[in-house]
Design a protein around this motif. Structure first.
Motif: not given
Length: 218
Positions: A12-16, A95-100, A201-203, A208-210
């Motif tokens: 999922l990290i790779g996908l996101g 945070l990075y994947i969510s672009q926060i 945001k979902v990925v 982040f939850t993990y």
């Protein structure tokens, strides 16, 4: 976290993170097709290139996983520190994947000078006259300085063994495949899906939850 949890999260990290890959690695994959001779099939070329790239990711995981398994994990306290490091890496990548927060890009600037010799070496395989030449070409580009790759690599060290670390990085590489193939073959539907803010945001939320769960379990 079980090894399956590591693999799923890495994928999922790779996908996101494919959105980042589209900008950084996508140009390389796209130009790959233009550097090939006309008689080389596009599909075989892309598969060979990505095989080499993912092989390098897996090799990185194997090396650092071996170091972690043989030395760091022999000290009981280091296991706790590795788990904390892994959890923090997941939080940052979420945070990075969510672009926060895009702070992981700073890692790329630090390591970029070390990649220059590899970049020069990669030119020896051009033009790509057959798919086999694309494998070492992809292996070299697999070491491209990328904050997402190196952060995932640091997190993979907490997987517990060299094999699990290597597989974690392999699944990360597999997660990046859809985005890179999409931009190489100009598949607009998939590119738009990966670029959609909700997808990121979902990925990012999942990763982040993990990280929070791992912190709690540590």
């Amino acid at each position: 976290m079980t090894e399956y949890g590591f693999y799923l999260t890495a994928f999922l990290i790779g996908l996101g993170g494919s959105v980042h890959c589209l900008g950084m690695c996508g140009g390389i994959a796209g130009s790959l097709l233009f550097s090939a001779t006309p008689n080389v099939g596009r599909t075989q070329l892309l598969l060979s290139y990505n095989f080499g790239r993912i092989f390098s990711y897996s090799l990185m995981g194997l090396i650092l996983g071996f170091v972690s398994e043989k030395w760091l994990l022999q000290i009981q306290e280091s296991l706790v520190y590795l788990r904390y490091l892994g959890a923090m890496m997941l939080l940052l990548m979420g945070l990075y994947i969510s672009q926060i927060w895009q702070g992981l890009r700073h890692f790329e600037k630090l390591f970029m000078p070390f990649f220059t010799p590899l970049k020069i070496l990669s030119k020896r395989f051009l033009p790509l006259t057959n798919p086999l030449k694309a494998i070492p070409y992809g292996m070299l580009w697999g070491w491209l300085p990328c904050g997402l790759i190196y952060s995932t690599l640091a997190w993979s060290m907490s997987a517990g063994s060299a094999i699990h670390s290597a597989l974690t990085m392999c699944f990360f590489g597999l997660g990046t495949l859809p985005g890179l193939i999409a931009i190489s073959l100009t598949t607009d539907t998939l590119k738009n899906l990966l670029r959609h803010p909700l997808t990121k945001k979902v990925v990012g939320f999942f990763v982040f939850t993990y990280g929070i769960v791992l912190l709690y379990l540590t």
